[in-house]
Design a protein around this motif. Sequence first.
Motif, PDB file in Angstrom:
ATOM      1  N   ILE A   1     -12.581  36.218 -41.943  1.00 53.47           N
ATOM      2  CA  ILE A   1     -13.327  35.610 -42.763  1.00 53.47           C
ATOM      3  C   ILE A   1     -12.614  34.745 -43.846  1.00 53.47           C
ATOM      4  CG2 ILE A   1     -14.765  36.186 -44.769  1.00 53.47           C
ATOM      5  CD1 ILE A   1     -15.727  38.836 -43.181  1.00 53.47           C
ATOM      6  N   THR A   2     -11.508  35.029 -44.288  1.00 53.51           N
ATOM      7  CA  THR A   2     -10.611  34.176 -45.272  1.00 53.51           C
ATOM      8  C   THR A   2     -10.182  32.892 -44.068  1.00 53.51           C
ATOM      9  OG1 THR A   2      -9.792  36.048 -46.336  1.00 53.51           O
ATOM     10  CG2 THR A   2      -8.412  34.167 -46.188  1.00 53.51           C
TER      11      THR A   2
ATOM     12  N   GLN B   1     -11.868  31.736 -41.642  1.00 54.31           N
ATOM     13  CA  GLN B   1     -12.657  30.628 -41.337  1.00 54.31           C
ATOM     14  C   GLN B   1     -13.079  29.849 -42.807  1.00 54.31           C
ATOM     15  OE1 GLN B   1     -16.207  30.825 -42.763  1.00 54.31           O
ATOM     16  NE2 GLN B   1     -16.606  28.708 -41.755  1.00 54.31           N
ATOM     17  N   GLN B   2     -13.081  30.558 -43.797  1.00 52.98           N
ATOM     18  CA  GLN B   2     -13.473  29.798 -45.113  1.00 52.98           C
ATOM     19  C   GLN B   2     -12.440  28.731 -45.273  1.00 52.98           C
ATOM     20  OE1 GLN B   2     -13.532  33.248 -47.681  1.00 52.98           O
ATOM     21  NE2 GLN B   2     -15.717  33.434 -47.395  1.00 52.98           N
ATOM     22  N   SER B   3     -10.873  29.115 -44.992  1.00 55.03           N
ATOM     23  CA  SER B   3      -9.998  28.012 -45.236  1.00 55.03           C
ATOM     24  C   SER B   3     -10.052  26.895 -44.156  1.00 55.03           C
ATOM     25  CB  SER B   3      -8.757  28.514 -45.521  1.00 55.03           C
ATOM     26  OG  SER B   3      -8.406  29.196 -44.205  1.00 55.03           O
TER      27      SER B   3
ATOM     28  N   SER C   1     -17.279  25.421 -39.068  1.00 55.87           N
ATOM     29  CA  SER C   1     -18.432  26.153 -39.251  1.00 55.87           C
ATOM     30  C   SER C   1     -18.268  27.548 -38.878  1.00 55.87           C
ATOM     31  CB  SER C   1     -19.678  25.523 -38.721  1.00 55.87           C
ATOM     32  OG  SER C   1     -19.792  25.609 -37.209  1.00 55.87           O
ATOM     33  N   ILE C   2     -19.313  28.568 -39.296  1.00 52.61           N
ATOM     34  CA  ILE C   2     -19.051  29.806 -38.756  1.00 52.61           C
ATOM     35  C   ILE C   2     -19.264  29.901 -37.172  1.00 52.61           C
ATOM     36  CG2 ILE C   2     -20.138  32.096 -38.637  1.00 52.61           C
ATOM     37  CD1 ILE C   2     -20.148  31.719 -41.922  1.00 52.61           C
TER      38      ILE C   2
ATOM     39  N   ARG D   1     -18.967  40.183 -43.041  1.00 55.67           N
ATOM     40  CA  ARG D   1     -18.861  39.232 -44.030  1.00 55.67           C
ATOM     41  C   ARG D   1     -19.587  39.884 -45.233  1.00 55.67           C
ATOM     42  NH1 ARG D   1     -20.922  33.210 -45.097  1.00 55.67           N
ATOM     43  NH2 ARG D   1     -22.697  34.334 -45.058  1.00 55.67           N
TER      44      ARG D   1
ATOM     45  N   GLN E   1     -18.380  41.388 -48.956  1.00 53.80           N
ATOM     46  CA  GLN E   1     -18.624  40.774 -50.170  1.00 53.80           C
ATOM     47  C   GLN E   1     -17.958  41.317 -51.255  1.00 53.80           C
ATOM     48  OE1 GLN E   1     -20.783  37.533 -49.582  1.00 53.80           O
ATOM     49  NE2 GLN E   1     -19.823  37.152 -51.298  1.00 53.80           N
TER      50      GLN E   1
ATOM     51  N   ASN F   1     -18.337  38.326 -56.383  1.00 59.48           N
ATOM     52  CA  ASN F   1     -18.755  37.056 -55.900  1.00 59.48           C
ATOM     53  C   ASN F   1     -20.056  37.291 -55.054  1.00 59.48           C
ATOM     54  OD1 ASN F   1     -18.410  34.514 -54.509  1.00 59.48           O
ATOM     55  ND2 ASN F   1     -17.063  35.100 -52.989  1.00 59.48           N
TER      56      ASN F   1
END
Length: 84
Positions: free
Chosen positions: A13-14, A16-18, A22-23, A41, A45, A49
Amino acid sequence: MKHKTLEKWRELITQQQSSELSIVDFCKMLRLSTSSFYKFRGQLQEPDNPPRFVKASKPDIDKTIQPSVSVRLGEVSLSFPTPC
């Protein structure tokens, strides 16, 4: 590796966010299930956040109020009840 640990999902998840992906594209590239990605995810959570979307609910409607439509032209006024 079929079953991933929560820590592995946290890393993915980290990543993908960086990334600028897209997911959906990220999951395709790594052959991950998008539904699993969203599931984990949500589980991971952070409390500070919260999710960007929250479930909306309809407000309770006071059934004693009868809504209507009114039309006024000079001295003449017509009112029509609206169906609920």
